[in-house]
Design a protein around this motif. Structure first.
Motif, PDB file in Angstrom:
ATOM      1  N   UNK A   9       0.850  -1.188   0.000  1.00  0.00           N
ATOM      2  CA  UNK A   9       0.000   0.000   0.000  1.00  0.00           C
ATOM      3  C   UNK A   9       0.883   1.234   0.000  1.00  0.00           C
ATOM      4  N   UNK A  10       0.432   2.257  -0.693  1.00  0.00           N
ATOM      5  CA  UNK A  10       1.215   3.486  -0.752  1.00  0.00           C
ATOM      6  C   UNK A  10       0.578   4.514  -1.664  1.00  0.00           C
ATOM      7  N   UNK A  11       1.420   5.415  -2.129  1.00  0.00           N
ATOM      8  CA  UNK A  11       0.973   6.524  -2.956  1.00  0.00           C
ATOM      9  C   UNK A  11       1.860   6.647  -4.197  1.00  0.00           C
ATOM     10  N   UNK A  12       1.415   7.471  -5.139  1.00  0.00           N
ATOM     11  CA  UNK A  12       2.231   7.812  -6.295  1.00  0.00           C
ATOM     12  C   UNK A  12       2.967   9.113  -6.005  1.00  0.00           C
ATOM     13  N   UNK A  13       4.263   9.129  -6.196  1.00  0.00           N
ATOM     14  CA  UNK A  13       5.073  10.339  -6.083  1.00  0.00           C
ATOM     15  C   UNK A  13       5.825  10.512  -7.392  1.00  0.00           C
ATOM     16  N   UNK A  14       5.562  11.619  -8.089  1.00  0.00           N
ATOM     17  CA  UNK A  14       6.225  11.882  -9.376  1.00  0.00           C
ATOM     18  C   UNK A  14       6.102  10.688 -10.316  1.00  0.00           C
ATOM     19  N   UNK A  16       5.855   7.650  -9.732  1.00  0.00           N
ATOM     20  CA  UNK A  16       6.470   6.414  -9.244  1.00  0.00           C
ATOM     21  C   UNK A  16       5.736   5.965  -7.988  1.00  0.00           C
ATOM     22  N   UNK A  17       5.720   4.669  -7.774  1.00  0.00           N
ATOM     23  CA  UNK A  17       5.058   4.132  -6.585  1.00  0.00           C
ATOM     24  C   UNK A  17       5.924   4.362  -5.353  1.00  0.00           C
ATOM     25  N   UNK A  18       5.324   4.890  -4.315  1.00  0.00           N
ATOM     26  CA  UNK A  18       5.993   5.095  -3.043  1.00  0.00           C
ATOM     27  C   UNK A  18       5.265   4.197  -2.033  1.00  0.00           C
ATOM     28  N   UNK A  19       5.783   3.011  -1.825  1.00  0.00           N
ATOM     29  CA  UNK A  19       5.142   2.030  -0.958  1.00  0.00           C
ATOM     30  C   UNK A  19       5.416   2.374   0.505  1.00  0.00           C
ATOM     31  N   UNK A  20       4.338   2.554   1.271  1.00  0.00           N
ATOM     32  CA  UNK A  20       4.432   2.914   2.681  1.00  0.00           C
ATOM     33  C   UNK A  20       4.232   1.705   3.599  1.00  0.00           C
ATOM     34  N   UNK A  21       3.599   0.652   3.078  1.00  0.00           N
ATOM     35  CA  UNK A  21       3.294  -0.523   3.899  1.00  0.00           C
ATOM     36  C   UNK A  21       3.551  -1.769   3.077  1.00  0.00           C
ATOM     37  N   UNK A  22       4.246  -2.736   3.683  1.00  0.00           N
ATOM     38  CA  UNK A  22       4.496  -4.018   3.038  1.00  0.00           C
ATOM     39  C   UNK A  22       4.524  -5.081   4.124  1.00  0.00           C
ATOM     40  N   UNK A  23       3.737  -6.136   3.935  1.00  0.00           N
ATOM     41  CA  UNK A  23       3.697  -7.234   4.901  1.00  0.00           C
ATOM     42  C   UNK A  23       3.249  -8.493   4.166  1.00  0.00           C
ATOM     43  N   UNK A  24       3.535  -9.628   4.759  1.00  0.00           N
ATOM     44  CA  UNK A  24       3.147 -10.912   4.179  1.00  0.00           C
ATOM     45  C   UNK A  24       2.018 -11.544   4.976  1.00  0.00           C
ATOM     46  N   UNK A  25       1.217 -12.344   4.289  1.00  0.00           N
ATOM     47  CA  UNK A  25       0.137 -13.105   4.915  1.00  0.00           C
ATOM     48  C   UNK A  25       0.191 -14.529   4.380  1.00  0.00           C
ATOM     49  N   UNK A  26      -0.341 -15.453   5.167  1.00  0.00           N
ATOM     50  CA  UNK A  26      -0.333 -16.863   4.769  1.00  0.00           C
ATOM     51  C   UNK A  26      -1.490 -17.234   3.858  1.00  0.00           C
ATOM     52  N   UNK A  27      -2.602 -16.492   3.948  1.00  0.00           N
ATOM     53  CA  UNK A  27      -3.768 -16.766   3.110  1.00  0.00           C
ATOM     54  C   UNK A  27      -4.316 -15.446   2.566  1.00  0.00           C
ATOM     55  N   UNK A  28      -5.121 -15.550   1.531  1.00  0.00           N
ATOM     56  CA  UNK A  28      -5.760 -14.356   0.976  1.00  0.00           C
ATOM     57  C   UNK A  28      -6.709 -13.739   2.003  1.00  0.00           C
ATOM     58  N   UNK A  29      -7.362 -14.565   2.783  1.00  0.00           N
ATOM     59  CA  UNK A  29      -8.266 -14.067   3.818  1.00  0.00           C
ATOM     60  C   UNK A  29      -7.501 -13.264   4.865  1.00  0.00           C
ATOM     61  N   UNK A  30      -6.323 -13.733   5.254  1.00  0.00           N
ATOM     62  CA  UNK A  30      -5.487 -12.985   6.206  1.00  0.00           C
ATOM     63  C   UNK A  30      -5.048 -11.652   5.601  1.00  0.00           C
ATOM     64  N   UNK A  31      -4.717 -11.660   4.319  1.00  0.00           N
ATOM     65  CA  UNK A  31      -4.324 -10.426   3.644  1.00  0.00           C
ATOM     66  C   UNK A  31      -5.478  -9.421   3.648  1.00  0.00           C
TER      67      UNK A  31
END
Length: 56
Positions: A9-14, A16-31
């Motif tokens: 998750x994040x925003x566009x800056x100029x 380009x993607x500026x990702x503010x949040x990155x995490x892993x999940x074991x299932x799509x439901x957890x994501x």
């Protein structure tokens, strides 16, 4: 081996993607739960990617 779901998750800056949040999940439901709990849907960029496999 099992599938890994990466939440980004994040925003566009100029144009380009500026990702503010990155995490892993074991299932799509957890994501989806992480997206709801952290209100990541408020970002212009919010996606779940299948990034590959993790050794079990």
């Amino acid at each position: 081996m099992k599938v890994v779901y990466t939440i980004l998750a994040g925003r566009f800056d100029d144009d380009e993607e500026n990702i503010k949040f990155c995490d892993d999940a074991e299932t799509m439901e957890d994501a989806q739960r992480i997206i709801q709990e952290k209100k990541l849907y408020q970002y212009p960029i919010c996606r779940v990617e299948v990034t590959g496999f993790e050794a079990a």
